[in-house]
Design a protein around this motif. Structure first.
Motif, PDB file in Angstrom:
ATOM      1  N   LEU A 212       0.751  -1.320   0.046  1.00 48.45           N
ATOM      2  CA  LEU A 212      -0.038   0.059   0.080  1.00 48.45           C
ATOM      3  C   LEU A 212       0.984   1.402  -0.126  1.00 48.45           C
ATOM      4  O   LEU A 212       1.839   1.254   0.655  1.00 48.45           O
ATOM      5  CB  LEU A 212      -0.920  -0.186   1.241  1.00 48.45           C
TER       6      LEU A 212
ATOM      7  N   GLN B 132      -2.701   4.643   0.881  1.00 50.98           N
ATOM      8  CA  GLN B 132      -3.947   4.107   0.644  1.00 50.98           C
ATOM      9  C   GLN B 132      -4.662   4.263   2.226  1.00 50.98           C
ATOM     10  O   GLN B 132      -4.095   3.238   2.893  1.00 50.98           O
ATOM     11  CB  GLN B 132      -3.983   2.718   0.114  1.00 50.98           C
TER      12      GLN B 132
ATOM     13  N   VAL C 294      -4.356  -2.268  -5.831  1.00 50.09           N
ATOM     14  CA  VAL C 294      -3.384  -1.505  -5.871  1.00 50.09           C
ATOM     15  C   VAL C 294      -2.732  -1.295  -7.330  1.00 50.09           C
ATOM     16  O   VAL C 294      -2.890  -1.827  -8.155  1.00 50.09           O
ATOM     17  CB  VAL C 294      -2.255  -2.196  -5.063  1.00 50.09           C
TER      18      VAL C 294
END
Length: 252
Positions: free
Chosen positions: A61, A64, A138
């Motif tokens: 991540l 996020q 992602v």
């Protein structure tokens, strides 16, 4: 209706609502708390390892604050992805479990709020059969490791979507890699490598039967032609030109 009866009915109604809500939720606390082991050292932004009954996802991540997990069903509706073994690794290497997340699990999606916007998210999801499907949550490269002894090399019996991928062998597994994915989901249909021999054997049998049948058919045609010749029934239509038969009767 007495007050006690109303209270009892209200209690029953509350229990029914809680039961329905539990049935509609695809994820339970027990699922999220399941023990799981993940390979945190990956070479892609999203890495998936497919197993017989489930698969693991390790996602990097970057800024996020939340992740939504769902897939579209055959009717075009979103269905929440049932996950378990939820974990998160901070950038300093510390690994925490589901208690560090805020989880909102509904029928249409599972929303995860990780303890930090940067780090690595990992979970396990159930699956079955020769197909694998996962949402893309992602940016960056994605890599899917097929189960041991599986492949996608033969068209028509296998595929990977999107199509801009490369493959490589990693031990007894095949790894499929995308530099980037601009779709909402990844789909992979694979087959057992040993099934190639089965496909080849069936094709050889069908081809052999076809050749034998064609040869038998030609022999039967040839035998019939020989019988016609022996009986004097063979007529060469190429030499039977009406112009060579002379004038019609009465005009000769």
């Amino acid at each position: 209706m007495t007050g006690r009866t109303r209270l009892a009915l209200a209690a029953v109604g509350l229990l029914v609502l809680l039961a329905i809500a539990g049935c509609l939720s695809p994820v339970s606390d027990a699922d999220l708390q399941e023990n799981a082991t993940y390979d945190w050292e990956t070479n892609a932004s999203a890495t998936y390892h497919i197993h017989t009954n489930n698969y693991t996802a390790v996602l990097d991540l970057h800024n996020q604050s939340s992740v939504e997990l769902y897939l579209e069903d055959a009717l075009g509706s979103n269905q929440a992805l049932p996950i378990s073994g939820l974990q998160f690794r901070h950038q300093n290497g510390t690994v925490v479990n589901d208690s560090a997340f805020t989880v909102d699990a509904g029928r249409s999606k599972v929303t995860l709020e990780p303890p930090a916007p940067n780090g690595t998210l990992a979970f396990t999801a159930s699956r079955s059969g020769p197909d694998f499907r996962t949402p893309v949550v992602v940016n960056g490269s994605h890599e899917v490791y097929l189960p041991p002894g599986r492949d996608i090399a033969i068209p028509f019996v296998s595929r990977a979507v999107p199509g801009n991928y490369t493959t490589r062998a990693v031990g007894d597994r095949v790894a499929i890699r995308w530099g980037s994915v601009d779709r909402e989901s990844i789909l992979v249909s694979f087959y057992r490598s040993r099934d190639v021999w089965l496909f080849g054997g069936l094709a050889a049998i069908v081809l052999t039967v076809g050749v034998i049948g064609l040869a038998y058919y030609r022999r039967q045609i040839s035998a019939l032609e020989d019988q016609r010749k022996e009986l004097g029934l063979d007529v060469d239509s190429e030499d039977d030109d009406p112009r060579d038969r002379g004038p019609p009767p009465g005009m000769g």
